[in-house]
Structure formats: C-alpha cells, structure tokens
Design an enzyme around this catalytic site. Structure first.
Site, PDB file in Angstrom:
ATOM      1  N   GLU A   1      18.489  97.065 -53.299  1.00 52.67           N
ATOM      2  CA  GLU A   1      19.205  96.410 -53.274  1.00 52.67           C
ATOM      3  C   GLU A   1      20.236  96.624 -52.471  1.00 52.67           C
ATOM      4  O   GLU A   1      20.794  96.189 -53.871  1.00 52.67           O
ATOM      5  CB  GLU A   1      19.054  94.588 -53.826  1.00 52.67           C
TER       6      GLU A   1
ATOM      7  N   CYS B   1      25.858  89.860 -53.046  1.00 56.47           N
ATOM      8  CA  CYS B   1      25.859  90.003 -52.478  1.00 56.47           C
ATOM      9  C   CYS B   1      24.844  89.218 -51.978  1.00 56.47           C
ATOM     10  O   CYS B   1      24.966  89.159 -50.092  1.00 56.47           O
ATOM     11  CB  CYS B   1      24.201  90.300 -52.614  1.00 56.47           C
TER      12      CYS B   1
END
Length: 454
Positions: free
Chosen positions: A228, A262
């Site tokens: 990720e 993010c």
C-alpha cells in the site's frame, strides 16, 4: 545507526534506541518461527480470545498511546485516541468474523468431494510507516494472526516508542510472547530478515521508493508482497454538488494528520459552474480547523512529523508556483515553533506539470477547474496513482455510476475516503497491489488450497 524519537514540536530528541544487531534480530525471527509451530494449531477460538484480550488492552491504554503518538510524530491526542480505538475495533472484527472468512468452501462438480481450504503459512514481515503508527500495524496484524500466522514488525525508524508500545500491548494481552515481535532495525536489515525461510511474505505501507525496493527484494526471494503505497486522490466536485458540505469534508480530508495521509483529498477537480464558490468555501473551512499543540484536545492540525519533511513539502510548493500555480492561501511555513505547515491552496497549476503528478504529503490542496463532467473524470484518472477518490453530486445514482469509472482502489460518493474493516483496502498502479482488511485481506497470506476426493 540509532533510532531516534524526536518531538516535532521542539525538534528535541527525547529517546535514543540502539539498532539491534543482526544476531539479535535473527534470534527474534527464529523465536517467532518457533511460535508459529504452536500458533498455527491453536484454533480459531484461542486466536479470537487473544484478539479480544488485545482489544481490551488497547482501549484501556488509549490515552497513553495517543500521548506517545503526539510526542513522537505530532498527531493530536484526540485523533490518536480515535486511532487506537479503531485498532481495538479491527481486532474485535476479526475475532468475531475471521473463522467464517476462512471456513473451507465446498465446490461441486469436481470429484466426489472437493473444497477450498485456507491454511496458515508462517511468519509475515510487516514494514510499516509513521503516519498512522498504530492503525497501519494492527490492520495487518489482526487478520494475519487470526489466520494462524505469526508476525514481525519493522516499524518506521522515527517512531520507535510507538513500535515498542504496540509490542507491550501484545505482551499485556493473552497472546503468547513469540507470536508478535517488534524488531528495532533500520531499512538496511530488511533484506536479511527476508532471507529467513520462515518469512513467507511481506506487507508494506509506505512510499513508492520503499515499496519498490522491498518488492524487488521479496521478488528475488519468491516471497509474496502486499504493497500500500502513495496516493494523489482526486476530489471531484460536480456542478450540482452540495458545495458547503464538500468543502467541509475536503478541508478535513486534506488537513487532518497535518495532511500526512495516503488517502487524503489531494487534487480538487471542480466543475467550472461552482469553482469560485468551492475555493472560497474550502479556504473558510480550512481557517476553521484549529492548528496547535497536539496535546490539546481541541487541536485538529498538529505539526508535521519532522522539520525535514516540512522542508520537502515547501520545496514542492515552490516548484508548483514556479510551474505556474497561484498560491491563494498559506504557502509559508509557520515561524511560531514546531514543524507546522499552514493549510495551503494552489490554483491554476498546469495539470501536466511534473510536480503536480507527485504526492503532496502535507496540508496542500491543488485545485483544478473542469469544464464539464467528462473532463473531470478524465482528469481524475490522469495520474500515476490509484489509491482512493471521491465524487460530489446531489444525484447519488449518477455519483455511484461515476465512482465505478474512477480508477482507484476505493471511491466514496459524498463522503470521506477511509479504510474500514468491512471493505478491502489497497490501490492500483503506483499506489501498490494486494488488499488489506475484509475477507480479501485475511486471505492474502494463507495457502488457498484445493482438496479433492475422487
């Protein structure tokens, strides 16, 4: 090199930890491998009991852990407390549902009897970032451990106190001591950990650079990865959107955790019909978010995690302005002490400028004007990333249809992009691969085995 815990309010090094020697690291990895030999056969009820026990520890110590985060990476205590409670919830989620997610699935039409089994495989290496220092770890650890694997953690080098606090919570719970271990190591030891046969895969959350290096090292050893990585999430505001609501959520998404998220809204793509109204509202909503001491309960925006990262962000802002962007709000680091960066809005930057295709990891909103709906969706997809995104419109059916056209791992209509244990989480393109959470996440590091009786 020592691992330093530095207070981003003062720049003062508050704790120094010596990096483990390779021998000490190896001993810990071997101990967790020995733990796997017992844990894999412990059964779902025993694993669930340990996760519930861990959740209880996290809830009891939430205030303590929130203060550690505030002092080590600048997260306001109210947000840190919420993060720890979310960690407790993900433990309870998998304790309650994990067994059903891994129950063998019967298959008809293949032999007299056939089923798909989900079996644990060994020890997973978790390489985790500093921005959500508890949540990122527990959202990997809970499903991994419920599946019968064990886990070793290489946390970001700037949050060693968080890393040790997480291990202390495991030790206080009913988990065996050698099922989860924190390794106080730097990046240079990651490859040597991957060399152990007991390490069957790696889950990494972090930057593109870190992800590509670890993925290459794991690939060379034929070990599975879940990555990720970064994001540059589009926040698409259509002509019929509730502009005030969109601006409020957009400001919080861009500025919470000092913008170091993010899945934060980063590229605001706004229909021409509501563009001016939205930019004005976004600035007003940003002004309403209190910036200050992360130890204060009413603080929303704390300092960035370090003065160095603040300098990197300022460099991006200056390059964006040099490329043609207009700074209409913020853009100048605070001189009041602490690694603070003010909420910033930049308009009119060339959409294809190299700097606009980077991830801005701080409270900086790039706002772009779209002439119509089709161009807005095209702009949303014109990115090397693909982690999250959102669409804002009063026509919810249209919003859901457009959400399916946005190329990302998660898209929310009229809401905040977030991770939830019920839904898979991850990205595409340079935002990574593989999924965490839901039943997809718990099956990433298991042997999906076909069993057939002819």
């Amino acid at each position: 090199m020592p691992l330093l815990s530095t207070n981003p309010m003062t720049g003062e090094v508050t704790n120094t930890f010596e990096e483990w020697t390779p021998d000490r690291t190896a001993a810990a990895v071997r101990s967790v491998a020995e733990g796997y030999a017992v844990w894999k056969d412990a059964g779902f009820a025993r694993r669930a009991e340990s996760l519930v026990s861990l959740a209880g520890v996290l809830r009891r110590r939430a205030d303590e852990f929130a203060e550690i985060m505030a002092g080590e990476m600048g997260k306001p205590v109210s947000y840190g407390r919420a993060e720890v409670l979310k960690c407790a919830a993900v433990c309870e989620h998998y304790a309650e549902r994990g067994e059903a997610m891994l129950t063998p699935e019967p298959v008809s039409g293949c032999g007299r009897e056939a089923f798909v089994d989900f079996a644990p495989m060994g020890t997973v290496l978790a390489v985790m970032p500093w921005n959500f220092p508890f949540w990122q770890v527990l959202r990997v650890a809970a499903p991994t451990l419920m599946a019968g694997n064990t886990l070793v953690l290489k946390h970001a080098s700037n949050v060693p106190r968080c890393a040790l606090a997480i291990e202390s919570a495991f030790r206080e719970s009913s988990f065996p001591d050698n099922v989860f271990r924190t390794l106080l190591i730097g990046a240079r030891q990651v490859e040597s950990v991957l060399d152990f046969d007991s390490i069957i895969g790696v889950s990494l959350t972090g930057s593109e650079g870190a992800g590509s290096k670890v993925a290459a090292a794991a690939g060379a050893r034929l070990k599975k990865c879940v990555m990720e990585l970064g994001g540059s999430d589009p926040f698409v505001v259509l002509a019929d959107a509730d502009v005030r609501k969109a601006a409020g959520v957009g400001a919080l998404s861009r500025c919470a955790n000092a913008g170091q998220t993010c899945i934060a809204a980063k590229r605001f793509i706004v229909h021409d019909a509501v563009y001016d109204e939205f930019v004005e509202a976004l600035g007003a909503e940003m002004d309403a978010l209190k910036m200050g001491d992360p130890m204060a309960e009413d603080t929303v925006i704390g300092p960035m995690s370090s003065f160095g990262l603040r300098a990197d962000l300022q460099s991006q802002v200056e390059r964006c302005a040099a490329a043609g962007g207009k700074i209409v709000k913020g853009g100048i680091p605070s001189d009041s002490g602490g690694a603070f960066y003010p909420p910033t809005i930049i308009e009119g930057a060339p959409f294809d400028a190299p700097v606009c295709r980077e991830e801005f990891f701080g409270p900086v909103a790039l706002v772009f004007r779209a002439v119509d709906e089709e161009s807005a969706i095209a702009m949303a997809n014109d990115t090397p990333f693909g982690l999250g995104g959102s669409v804002w419109t009063r026509d919810e059916a249209r919003g859901m249809a457009l959400a399916r056209r946005i190329e990302a791992g998660a898209v929310v209509v009229n809401g905040l992009v977030r991770s939830d244990p019920l839904m898979p989480f991850g990205g595409i393109r340079r935002s990574g691969f593989g999924r965490e959470l839901s039943h997809f996440g718990i099956r990433e590091f298991v042997n999906i085995k076909s069993v057939i009786r002819d």
